[in-house]
Design an enzyme around this catalytic site. Structure first.
Site, PDB file in Angstrom:
ATOM      1  N   PRO A  10      70.892  48.014 -32.075  1.00 24.59           N
ATOM      2  CA  PRO A  10      71.275  46.791 -32.784  1.00 24.59           C
ATOM      3  C   PRO A  10      70.115  46.078 -33.477  1.00 24.59           C
ATOM      4  O   PRO A  10      68.996  46.048 -32.966  1.00 24.59           O
ATOM      5  CB  PRO A  10      71.864  45.908 -31.676  1.00 24.59           C
ATOM      6  N   ASN A  11      70.442  45.538 -34.624  1.00 20.27           N
ATOM      7  CA  ASN A  11      69.536  44.725 -35.450  1.00 20.27           C
ATOM      8  C   ASN A  11      68.450  45.523 -36.163  1.00 20.27           C
ATOM      9  O   ASN A  11      67.713  44.969 -36.972  1.00 20.27           O
ATOM     10  CB  ASN A  11      68.895  43.582 -34.626  1.00 20.27           C
ATOM     11  N   ARG A  18      63.402  41.367 -40.738  1.00 22.99           N
ATOM     12  CA  ARG A  18      63.549  40.841 -39.381  1.00 22.99           C
ATOM     13  C   ARG A  18      62.193  40.698 -38.699  1.00 22.99           C
ATOM     14  O   ARG A  18      61.472  41.683 -38.525  1.00 22.99           O
ATOM     15  CB  ARG A  18      64.411  41.819 -38.576  1.00 22.99           C
ATOM     16  N   TYR A  23      57.916  43.590 -36.201  1.00 24.60           N
ATOM     17  CA  TYR A  23      58.510  44.861 -36.617  1.00 24.60           C
ATOM     18  C   TYR A  23      58.013  45.389 -37.958  1.00 24.60           C
ATOM     19  O   TYR A  23      58.438  46.449 -38.394  1.00 24.60           O
ATOM     20  CB  TYR A  23      60.043  44.713 -36.647  1.00 24.60           C
ATOM     21  N   ASN A  74      65.875  54.518 -30.101  1.00 26.27           N
ATOM     22  CA  ASN A  74      65.416  53.139 -29.951  1.00 26.27           C
ATOM     23  C   ASN A  74      66.663  52.303 -29.663  1.00 26.27           C
ATOM     24  O   ASN A  74      67.369  51.904 -30.582  1.00 26.27           O
ATOM     25  CB  ASN A  74      64.727  52.642 -31.229  1.00 26.27           C
ATOM     26  N   ALA A  77      67.674  46.012 -28.218  1.00 30.93           N
ATOM     27  CA  ALA A  77      67.913  45.088 -27.094  1.00 30.93           C
ATOM     28  C   ALA A  77      68.645  45.764 -25.940  1.00 30.93           C
ATOM     29  O   ALA A  77      68.479  45.368 -24.774  1.00 30.93           O
ATOM     30  CB  ALA A  77      68.696  43.877 -27.586  1.00 30.93           C
ATOM     31  N   HIS A  80      67.106  46.962 -22.518  1.00 31.63           N
ATOM     32  CA  HIS A  80      66.867  46.106 -21.352  1.00 31.63           C
ATOM     33  C   HIS A  80      68.139  45.776 -20.586  1.00 31.63           C
ATOM     34  O   HIS A  80      68.077  45.095 -19.569  1.00 31.63           O
ATOM     35  CB  HIS A  80      66.183  44.808 -21.827  1.00 31.63           C
ATOM     36  N   GLU A  98      62.105  57.904 -25.915  1.00 30.23           N
ATOM     37  CA  GLU A  98      62.370  56.479 -26.175  1.00 30.23           C
ATOM     38  C   GLU A  98      61.308  55.956 -27.142  1.00 30.23           C
ATOM     39  O   GLU A  98      60.130  56.281 -26.994  1.00 30.23           O
ATOM     40  CB  GLU A  98      62.291  55.719 -24.847  1.00 30.23           C
ATOM     41  N   HIS A 100      59.904  52.463 -29.500  1.00 29.12           N
ATOM     42  CA  HIS A 100      59.951  51.048 -29.881  1.00 29.12           C
ATOM     43  C   HIS A 100      58.877  50.780 -30.921  1.00 29.12           C
ATOM     44  O   HIS A 100      57.754  51.283 -30.799  1.00 29.12           O
ATOM     45  CB  HIS A 100      59.702  50.136 -28.677  1.00 29.12           C
ATOM     46  N   ARG A 107      55.357  41.394 -24.776  1.00 27.96           N
ATOM     47  CA  ARG A 107      56.298  40.354 -25.198  1.00 27.96           C
ATOM     48  C   ARG A 107      56.945  39.698 -23.969  1.00 27.96           C
ATOM     49  O   ARG A 107      56.408  39.767 -22.887  1.00 27.96           O
ATOM     50  CB  ARG A 107      57.322  40.988 -26.154  1.00 27.96           C
TER      51      ARG A 107
HETATM   52  C1  DQA Z   1      62.569  47.001 -29.928  1.00 32.55           C
HETATM   53  C2  DQA Z   1      62.113  46.098 -28.783  1.00 32.55           C
HETATM   54  C3  DQA Z   1      63.295  45.417 -28.124  1.00 32.55           C
HETATM   55  O1  DQA Z   1      62.853  44.564 -27.069  1.00 32.55           O
HETATM   56  C4  DQA Z   1      64.035  44.572 -29.134  1.00 32.55           C
HETATM   57  O2  DQA Z   1      65.193  43.997 -28.545  1.00 32.55           O
HETATM   58  C5  DQA Z   1      64.376  45.305 -30.381  1.00 32.55           C
HETATM   59  C6  DQA Z   1      63.436  46.257 -30.930  1.00 32.55           C
HETATM   60  C7  DQA Z   1      61.394  47.607 -30.718  1.00 32.55           C
HETATM   61  O3  DQA Z   1      61.617  48.574 -31.443  1.00 32.55           O
HETATM   62  O4  DQA Z   1      60.272  47.098 -30.632  1.00 32.55           O
HETATM   63  O5  DQA Z   1      65.400  45.031 -31.012  1.00 32.55           O
HETATM   64  O6  DQA Z   1      63.317  48.078 -29.373  1.00 32.55           O
END
Ligand code: DQA
Length: 149
Positions: A10-11, A18, A23, A74, A77, A80, A98, A100, A107
């Protein structure tokens, strides 16, 4: 050619605008474009999906069975929070990496826990779009049996 599923949570469709401090400014389309070029170099095919919905991510993982030989994920959110994504990875049993963009450990505390960290082969984080490239290289090496899953 072996296929690797690249799954964005997501996102991540909003990358580029963003929270650029975390990012960067590259869009998801640009990141995917670089991954496609790298995949061609590495001799693998990519299947790329992004979803803002947990169930769709679960379905994409399930559908990878018999189609892909490894997963780069990836979960954003959902990293977690999602027992369902963890269970899907366990259910299909494909080697997964995985990834990120940011380093969650630098963070907020709630980002320090990943529910998939112990079911993936390894994690790459903190290097922006380069994290994805390193993760794809690792997944390709696993598929080519140069790295143990
Ligand atoms: C993320 C890190 C996550 O904590 C966050 O919720 C994201 C992006 C990253 O790529 O750094 O949406 O996965």
């Amino acid at each position: 050619m072996p296929t690797i599923l690249v799954l964005h949570g997501p996102n991540l469709n909003l990358l580029g605008t963003r929270e650029p401090d975390f990012y960067g400014t590259e869009t998801l389309e640009e990141i995917n474009g670089h991954l496609e070029s790298l995949a061609a170099e590495l001799g693998v095919d990519l299947m790329v999906r992004q979803s803002n919905h947990e169930g769709e991510l679960v379905e994409a993982i399930q559908q990878a069975r018999g189609v892909a030989e490894a997963i780069v994920i990836n979960p954003a959110a959902y990293t977690h929070t999602s027992v369902a994504i963890r269970d899907a990875l366990l259910a299909v049993g494909l080697p997964a990496v995985e990834v990120h963009l940011s380093n969650p450990h630098r963070r907020e505390e709630f980002r320090h826990e990943s529910l998939i960290a112990d079911v993936v082969v390894g994690t790459v984080s903190g290097f922006g779009p380069v994290s994805y490239e390193l993760a794809l290289r690792a997944a390709a090496a696993i598929v080519r049996k140069e790295l143990a899953p």
